[in-house]
Design an enzyme around this catalytic site. Structure first.
Site, PDB file in Angstrom:
ATOM      1  N   HIS A   1     -17.502  12.931  29.298  1.00 17.53           N
ATOM      2  CA  HIS A   1     -18.890  12.738  28.568  1.00 17.53           C
ATOM      3  C   HIS A   1     -18.187  12.106  27.674  1.00 17.53           C
ATOM      4  CE1 HIS A   1     -21.811  14.834  30.874  1.00 17.53           C
ATOM      5  NE2 HIS A   1     -21.163  15.780  31.775  1.00 17.53           N
TER       6      HIS A   1
ATOM      7  N   ASP B   1     -17.377  19.627  31.308  1.00 13.82           N
ATOM      8  CA  ASP B   1     -18.217  19.594  32.119  1.00 13.82           C
ATOM      9  C   ASP B   1     -17.936  18.989  33.316  1.00 13.82           C
ATOM     10  OD1 ASP B   1     -19.698  18.770  30.051  1.00 13.82           O
ATOM     11  OD2 ASP B   1     -21.374  19.108  31.322  1.00 13.82           O
ATOM     12  N   GLU B   2     -18.354  18.581  34.171  1.00 14.02           N
ATOM     13  CA  GLU B   2     -18.930  17.244  35.128  1.00 14.02           C
ATOM     14  C   GLU B   2     -17.735  16.143  35.466  1.00 14.02           C
ATOM     15  OE1 GLU B   2     -23.510  16.813  35.657  1.00 14.02           O
ATOM     16  OE2 GLU B   2     -23.156  16.447  33.617  1.00 14.02           O
ATOM     17  N   VAL B   3     -16.431  17.459  34.952  1.00 14.28           N
ATOM     18  CA  VAL B   3     -15.089  16.155  35.076  1.00 14.28           C
ATOM     19  C   VAL B   3     -14.772  15.464  36.643  1.00 14.28           C
ATOM     20  CG1 VAL B   3     -12.579  15.550  34.643  1.00 14.28           C
ATOM     21  CG2 VAL B   3     -14.293  17.537  33.646  1.00 14.28           C
TER      22      VAL B   3
ATOM     23  N   GLU C   1     -17.549  24.819  34.868  1.00 16.84           N
ATOM     24  CA  GLU C   1     -16.233  24.279  35.937  1.00 16.84           C
ATOM     25  C   GLU C   1     -15.232  24.657  34.802  1.00 16.84           C
ATOM     26  OE1 GLU C   1     -19.794  20.857  35.524  1.00 16.84           O
ATOM     27  OE2 GLU C   1     -19.133  22.981  34.868  1.00 16.84           O
TER      28      GLU C   1
END
Length: 534
Positions: free
Chosen positions: A277, A337-339, A389
């Site tokens: 992000h 998150d969301e890597v 995560e």
């Protein structure tokens, strides 16, 4: 002939049946309560006896010799204004004096602060005591607390107890002993996907205070824009914001938001999400991000931050040193998150680095990055929150870390976090960006974060939760009605006792509370269908 009569009677019966089934009653779908408190207090006794309030002769009596007189005076001014502008009160004295329940005119609310308020710059913190008692009886009205934060919560409750009857302000005799269920009752606002002007943020903070939220989680940057105007790296917003002037938060804006929140008992926790992000960071500093490859050839795309370069950590250290100095709260949300690992996988330099360091998985590489960021914050004496995560991927975290749960099956993940001795923060079922047709606040209201926690020790590790308003599909014109009063349902779950779960009771109180917010300038949408606010 007889058959025809039978058919006619059957037709009339069926018609009457369907008419009664689908008949719509005139008036509001839900009749609002009067003087009901939101969130519901822990303990409350209400009497049929009542006072009338003449707004322009009503006043507060402050305690003497406290360390934050201006802080309290500002709060009293805010609440006097709310009360005084609620309605134009018209008193017909003879009518009220004939009522045996009439106690007279309430002229003063006496405030007693038994604890210390050390100075005017006092900051709200995790585990602040927000308890208060409020007594309104034949002897008058008294608000008592050990802290200034409890006084703020009690003032909000007092203002909500006042209601209008025949164009007259009334308040019933009441005894309340109240305190929050959870110490962290947060609201997340994403200001990267759509830039939210400062006046909108300030309105959000007002609404948060009206609902007894105490944490503003400011998701200030993301892939799409970098609106924070950094002193250290001003080029981040000069190039990474939607507009270098109209789409940024200047240092003075940030200071204003923090102060506006502080005097309402609301902490401001910044989130600068890493290593994913961060695409907006790369507009000004592409060297911070990983170059992506296709068939071993650079394809011009940039992925997450490059965890192999010292310059990445030096840059983060310099920026986060500034952030910790700008935002006074002791906590910092570092994201995680969301890597997406695809870009790392495609990059030969990243893969060589992994081989040199004996990393067998990209989760280990992520852990390496997060550990560096954690070490930076440790040197800055800052505590931190991470998205789930980071925990799920096996990053080694000290037990002081707060793990923020957001994905589906969140109760199970939360249980695992707490079994591991970490602090948990819950948001899985409180995504305000997820829409359902019609009224959907009841889905948020029914969500119980402690469902799988059984012992008191486990429950102590659950700090609370956050309502999350992600910004992909809302802007300054739509975000407030999208949030309120849906977030109010979450506020009550986080403040009130676990046993407070009666939807029918909540409906009538939320109907009143949404109108109450409307009267205070918050564009809350109707919670229950057709109705009207007076």
């Amino acid at each position: 002939m007889i058959v025809g009569q039978i058919k006619m009677r059957l037709f009339i019966f069926v018609s009457l049946f369907w008419a009664s089934t689908f008949a719509i009653r005139p008036g509001p779908v839900i009749q609002a309560s009067k003087g009901a408190v939101w969130p519901k207090p822990q303990q409350q006794e209400i009497s049929e006896t009542y006072y009338l309030i003449r707004p322009h002769s009503f006043t507060f009596k402050s305690p003497d010799h406290i360390g934050c007189p201006s802080f309290l005076d500002d709060a009293l001014t805010r609440y006097w204004t709310i009360i005084a502008t609620t309605i134009s009160s018209k008193l017909e004295e003879k009518l009220w004096k004939l009522d045996d329940n009439f106690l007279g005119y309430l002229e003063i609310l006496t405030i007693k602060l038994f604890g210390e308020c050390p100075n005017e710059n006092i900051l709200p913190e995790l585990y602040d005591n927000e308890n208060y008692t409020l007594t309104i009886d034949s002897d008058g009205a008294v608000l008592t607390s050990e802290t200034i934060w409890g006084v703020l919560r009690g003032l909000e409750t007092f203002s909500q107890l006042i209601y209008s009857e025949q164009d007259t302000l009334m308040i019933n005799a009441t005894k309340i002993n109240d305190f929050p269920r959870f110490p962290h009752r947060g609201f997340l606002l994403d200001t990267s996907r759509h830039f939210e002007p400062v006046p909108i943020i300030l309105q959000m903070l007002d609404a948060m205070a009206y609902n007894k939220f105490n944490v503003f989680h400011w998701h200030i940057t993301d892939d799409h824009s970098f609106p924070y105007k950094s002193r250290t790296y001003p080029e981040l917003s000069d190039k990474g914001a939607y507009h270098p002037v109209r789409g940024v938060y200047e240092q003075s804006d940030v200071k204003k938001v923090i102060e506006y929140a502080r005097v309402r008992g609301i902490r401001v926790i910044p989130e600068f999400d890493t290593p994913g992000h961060t695409r907006s960071w790369g507009v000004a500093h592409p060297e911070l991000l990983t170059s992506c490859f296709t068939d071993n050839v650079v394809n011009g795309q940039l992925g997450p931050m490059d965890p192999t370069k010292d310059i990445t950590y030096n840059f983060i250290n310099n920026l986060f040193t500034e952030i910790v100095n700008v935002f006074p709260d002791s906590y910092f949300h570092i994201g995680g998150d969301e890597v997406e690992f695809d870009c790392w996988k495609s990059n030969p330099d990243v893969n060589n680095f992994m081989k040199q360091n004996n990393f067998l998985s990209y989760e280990q590489l992520e852990s390496y990055f997060i550990q560096h960021v954690v070490n930076i914050l440790d040197t800055l004496s800052s505590k931190y929150l991470v998205w789930e995560e980071v925990f799920v991927n096996g990053v080694e975290l000290p037990n002081s870390t707060v793990v923020h749960i957001w994905k589906d099956n969140g109760l199970s993940t939360l249980n695992n976090v707490i079994k591991a001795g970490k602090y948990g923060l819950y948001s899985s079922c409180w995504y305000l960006s997820v829409l359902h047709s019609g009224s959907d606040w009841d889905a948020f209201y029914k969500c119980e974060p402690a469902l799988l926690l059984h012992t008191e020790e486990e429950k102590k590790l659950l700090l609370g939760g956050e309502a999350c308003m992600w910004g992909e599909y809302v802007n300054e014109y739509s975000v407030i009605p999208r949030v309120w009063p849906r977030a109010s349902a979450i506020a009550e779950r986080l403040w009130s006792d676990e046993s407070v779960n009666d939807i029918s009771d909540a409906q009538i109180r939320l109907e009143e509370h949404a109108c109450r917010m409307n009267k205070r300038g918050i564009a809350a949408q109707p919670p229950n269908g057709p109705g009207v606010c007076f």
